[in-house]
Scaffold this active site. Sequence first.
Site, PDB file in Angstrom:
ATOM      1  N   ASN A   9     -46.761 -43.124  42.868  1.00 55.66           N
ATOM      2  CA  ASN A   9     -47.331 -43.303  41.534  1.00 55.66           C
ATOM      3  C   ASN A   9     -48.604 -42.462  41.469  1.00 55.66           C
ATOM      4  O   ASN A   9     -49.629 -42.856  42.017  1.00 55.66           O
ATOM      5  CB  ASN A   9     -47.636 -44.798  41.320  1.00 55.66           C
ATOM      6  N   LYS A  11     -50.445 -41.808  39.008  1.00 50.04           N
ATOM      7  CA  LYS A  11     -51.413 -42.317  38.009  1.00 50.04           C
ATOM      8  C   LYS A  11     -51.976 -41.168  37.168  1.00 50.04           C
ATOM      9  O   LYS A  11     -51.294 -40.166  36.963  1.00 50.04           O
ATOM     10  CB  LYS A  11     -52.513 -43.126  38.707  1.00 50.04           C
ATOM     11  N   HIS A  95     -46.979 -52.381  35.510  1.00 47.20           N
ATOM     12  CA  HIS A  95     -47.972 -52.141  36.575  1.00 47.20           C
ATOM     13  C   HIS A  95     -49.227 -52.970  36.275  1.00 47.20           C
ATOM     14  O   HIS A  95     -49.591 -53.167  35.110  1.00 47.20           O
ATOM     15  CB  HIS A  95     -48.314 -50.647  36.635  1.00 47.20           C
ATOM     16  N   GLU A  97     -52.217 -52.247  36.367  1.00 48.91           N
ATOM     17  CA  GLU A  97     -53.219 -51.540  35.551  1.00 48.91           C
ATOM     18  C   GLU A  97     -52.826 -51.585  34.069  1.00 48.91           C
ATOM     19  O   GLU A  97     -53.690 -51.648  33.198  1.00 48.91           O
ATOM     20  CB  GLU A  97     -53.393 -50.101  36.071  1.00 48.91           C
ATOM     21  N   GLU A 167     -46.858 -56.089  44.166  1.00 42.79           N
ATOM     22  CA  GLU A 167     -48.119 -55.380  44.316  1.00 42.79           C
ATOM     23  C   GLU A 167     -49.277 -56.349  44.097  1.00 42.79           C
ATOM     24  O   GLU A 167     -49.702 -56.571  42.942  1.00 42.79           O
ATOM     25  CB  GLU A 167     -48.219 -54.252  43.286  1.00 42.79           C
ATOM     26  N   GLY A 173     -55.467 -49.920  45.530  1.00 40.47           N
ATOM     27  CA  GLY A 173     -56.589 -48.976  45.487  1.00 40.47           C
ATOM     28  C   GLY A 173     -57.837 -49.494  46.175  1.00 40.47           C
ATOM     29  O   GLY A 173     -58.911 -48.918  46.018  1.00 40.47           O
ATOM     30  N   SER A 212     -52.237 -50.162  48.848  1.00 37.27           N
ATOM     31  CA  SER A 212     -52.891 -49.488  49.973  1.00 37.27           C
ATOM     32  C   SER A 212     -51.950 -49.210  51.150  1.00 37.27           C
ATOM     33  O   SER A 212     -52.351 -49.316  52.311  1.00 37.27           O
ATOM     34  CB  SER A 212     -54.127 -50.277  50.427  1.00 37.27           C
ATOM     35  N   GLY A 233     -49.658 -45.531  45.698  1.00 37.02           N
ATOM     36  CA  GLY A 233     -50.605 -44.932  44.768  1.00 37.02           C
ATOM     37  C   GLY A 233     -51.390 -43.823  45.441  1.00 37.02           C
ATOM     38  O   GLY A 233     -50.915 -42.693  45.592  1.00 37.02           O
TER      39      GLY A 233
END
Length: 258
Positions: A9, A11, A95, A97, A167, A173, A212, A233
């Site tokens: 991903n 992003k 997701h 986010e 996740e 992150g 991570s 990510g």
Amino acid sequence: MRVKLVAGNWKMNGSLASSQALIRAILPPVAALNRARFAVCPPYPYLAAIGQVVQGSNVALGAQDVCQFDDGAYTGAVSGAMLADSGCRYVIVGHSERRGIFGESDEAAALKYGQALKHGLTPILCVGETLAEREANATESVVARQLEAVVKRCGVTAVGQGVVAYEPVWAIGTGKTATPQQAQDVHAFVRGRIAAADRRVAEALTILYGGSVKAGNAAQLFAMADVDGGLIGGASLAADEFAAICRAAHEAKETVKA
Ligand code: PEP
């Protein structure tokens, strides 16, 4: 057998030039890895260009989101039909986010899941709890609620046509990875919830871990019985790291169905 899947991903990172350089660096080391599936999810404006580079390779194209509606006056949104037209095979939905920053509801994620399937895309449904929810012992109820929204709207058979990514928000992150056992526990819970509705769908369901994942921890995570690969990510933005994670999936044992 469940064949492992690793999806990157990207992003909202990079430029057209850096994205092309990244995919060109990923393809050669991944080309020989034939015991797992791979995908990258670039930003929308770069889908066509990256799609051209991955054509004929063993890395599929995915998008990071899809609109919950078919077409029309939805400024800024991108439809499932457009993604299919752009060569996408996968699309991430729900997701954290999107849920956390853009206020996307469980219901919107479920509608997006349905749109992906409608247009022949494989949705990667993200579920996972925040740190506060984990500390309140609410991990299972949060994940169950997020899953249930999709089962209710699209049906359990539709869940079997997609992929689930666990996740934990606190691991995204942050450099804090769930331990292999923490991941396994939630993955087993997800599979069990689906099994309660349809055992065969549950056994075949690909459940990714995301949060991570790096070259240094991928093999231990992918060795867990219910971890069928990863949604990556930050580490997907470095070709050597991503290729090493892909190799860990290739080298991990396929999971034999019970
Ligand atoms: C993600 O955002 O899907 C993700 C897993 O990010 P990271 O690997 O950077 O934690």
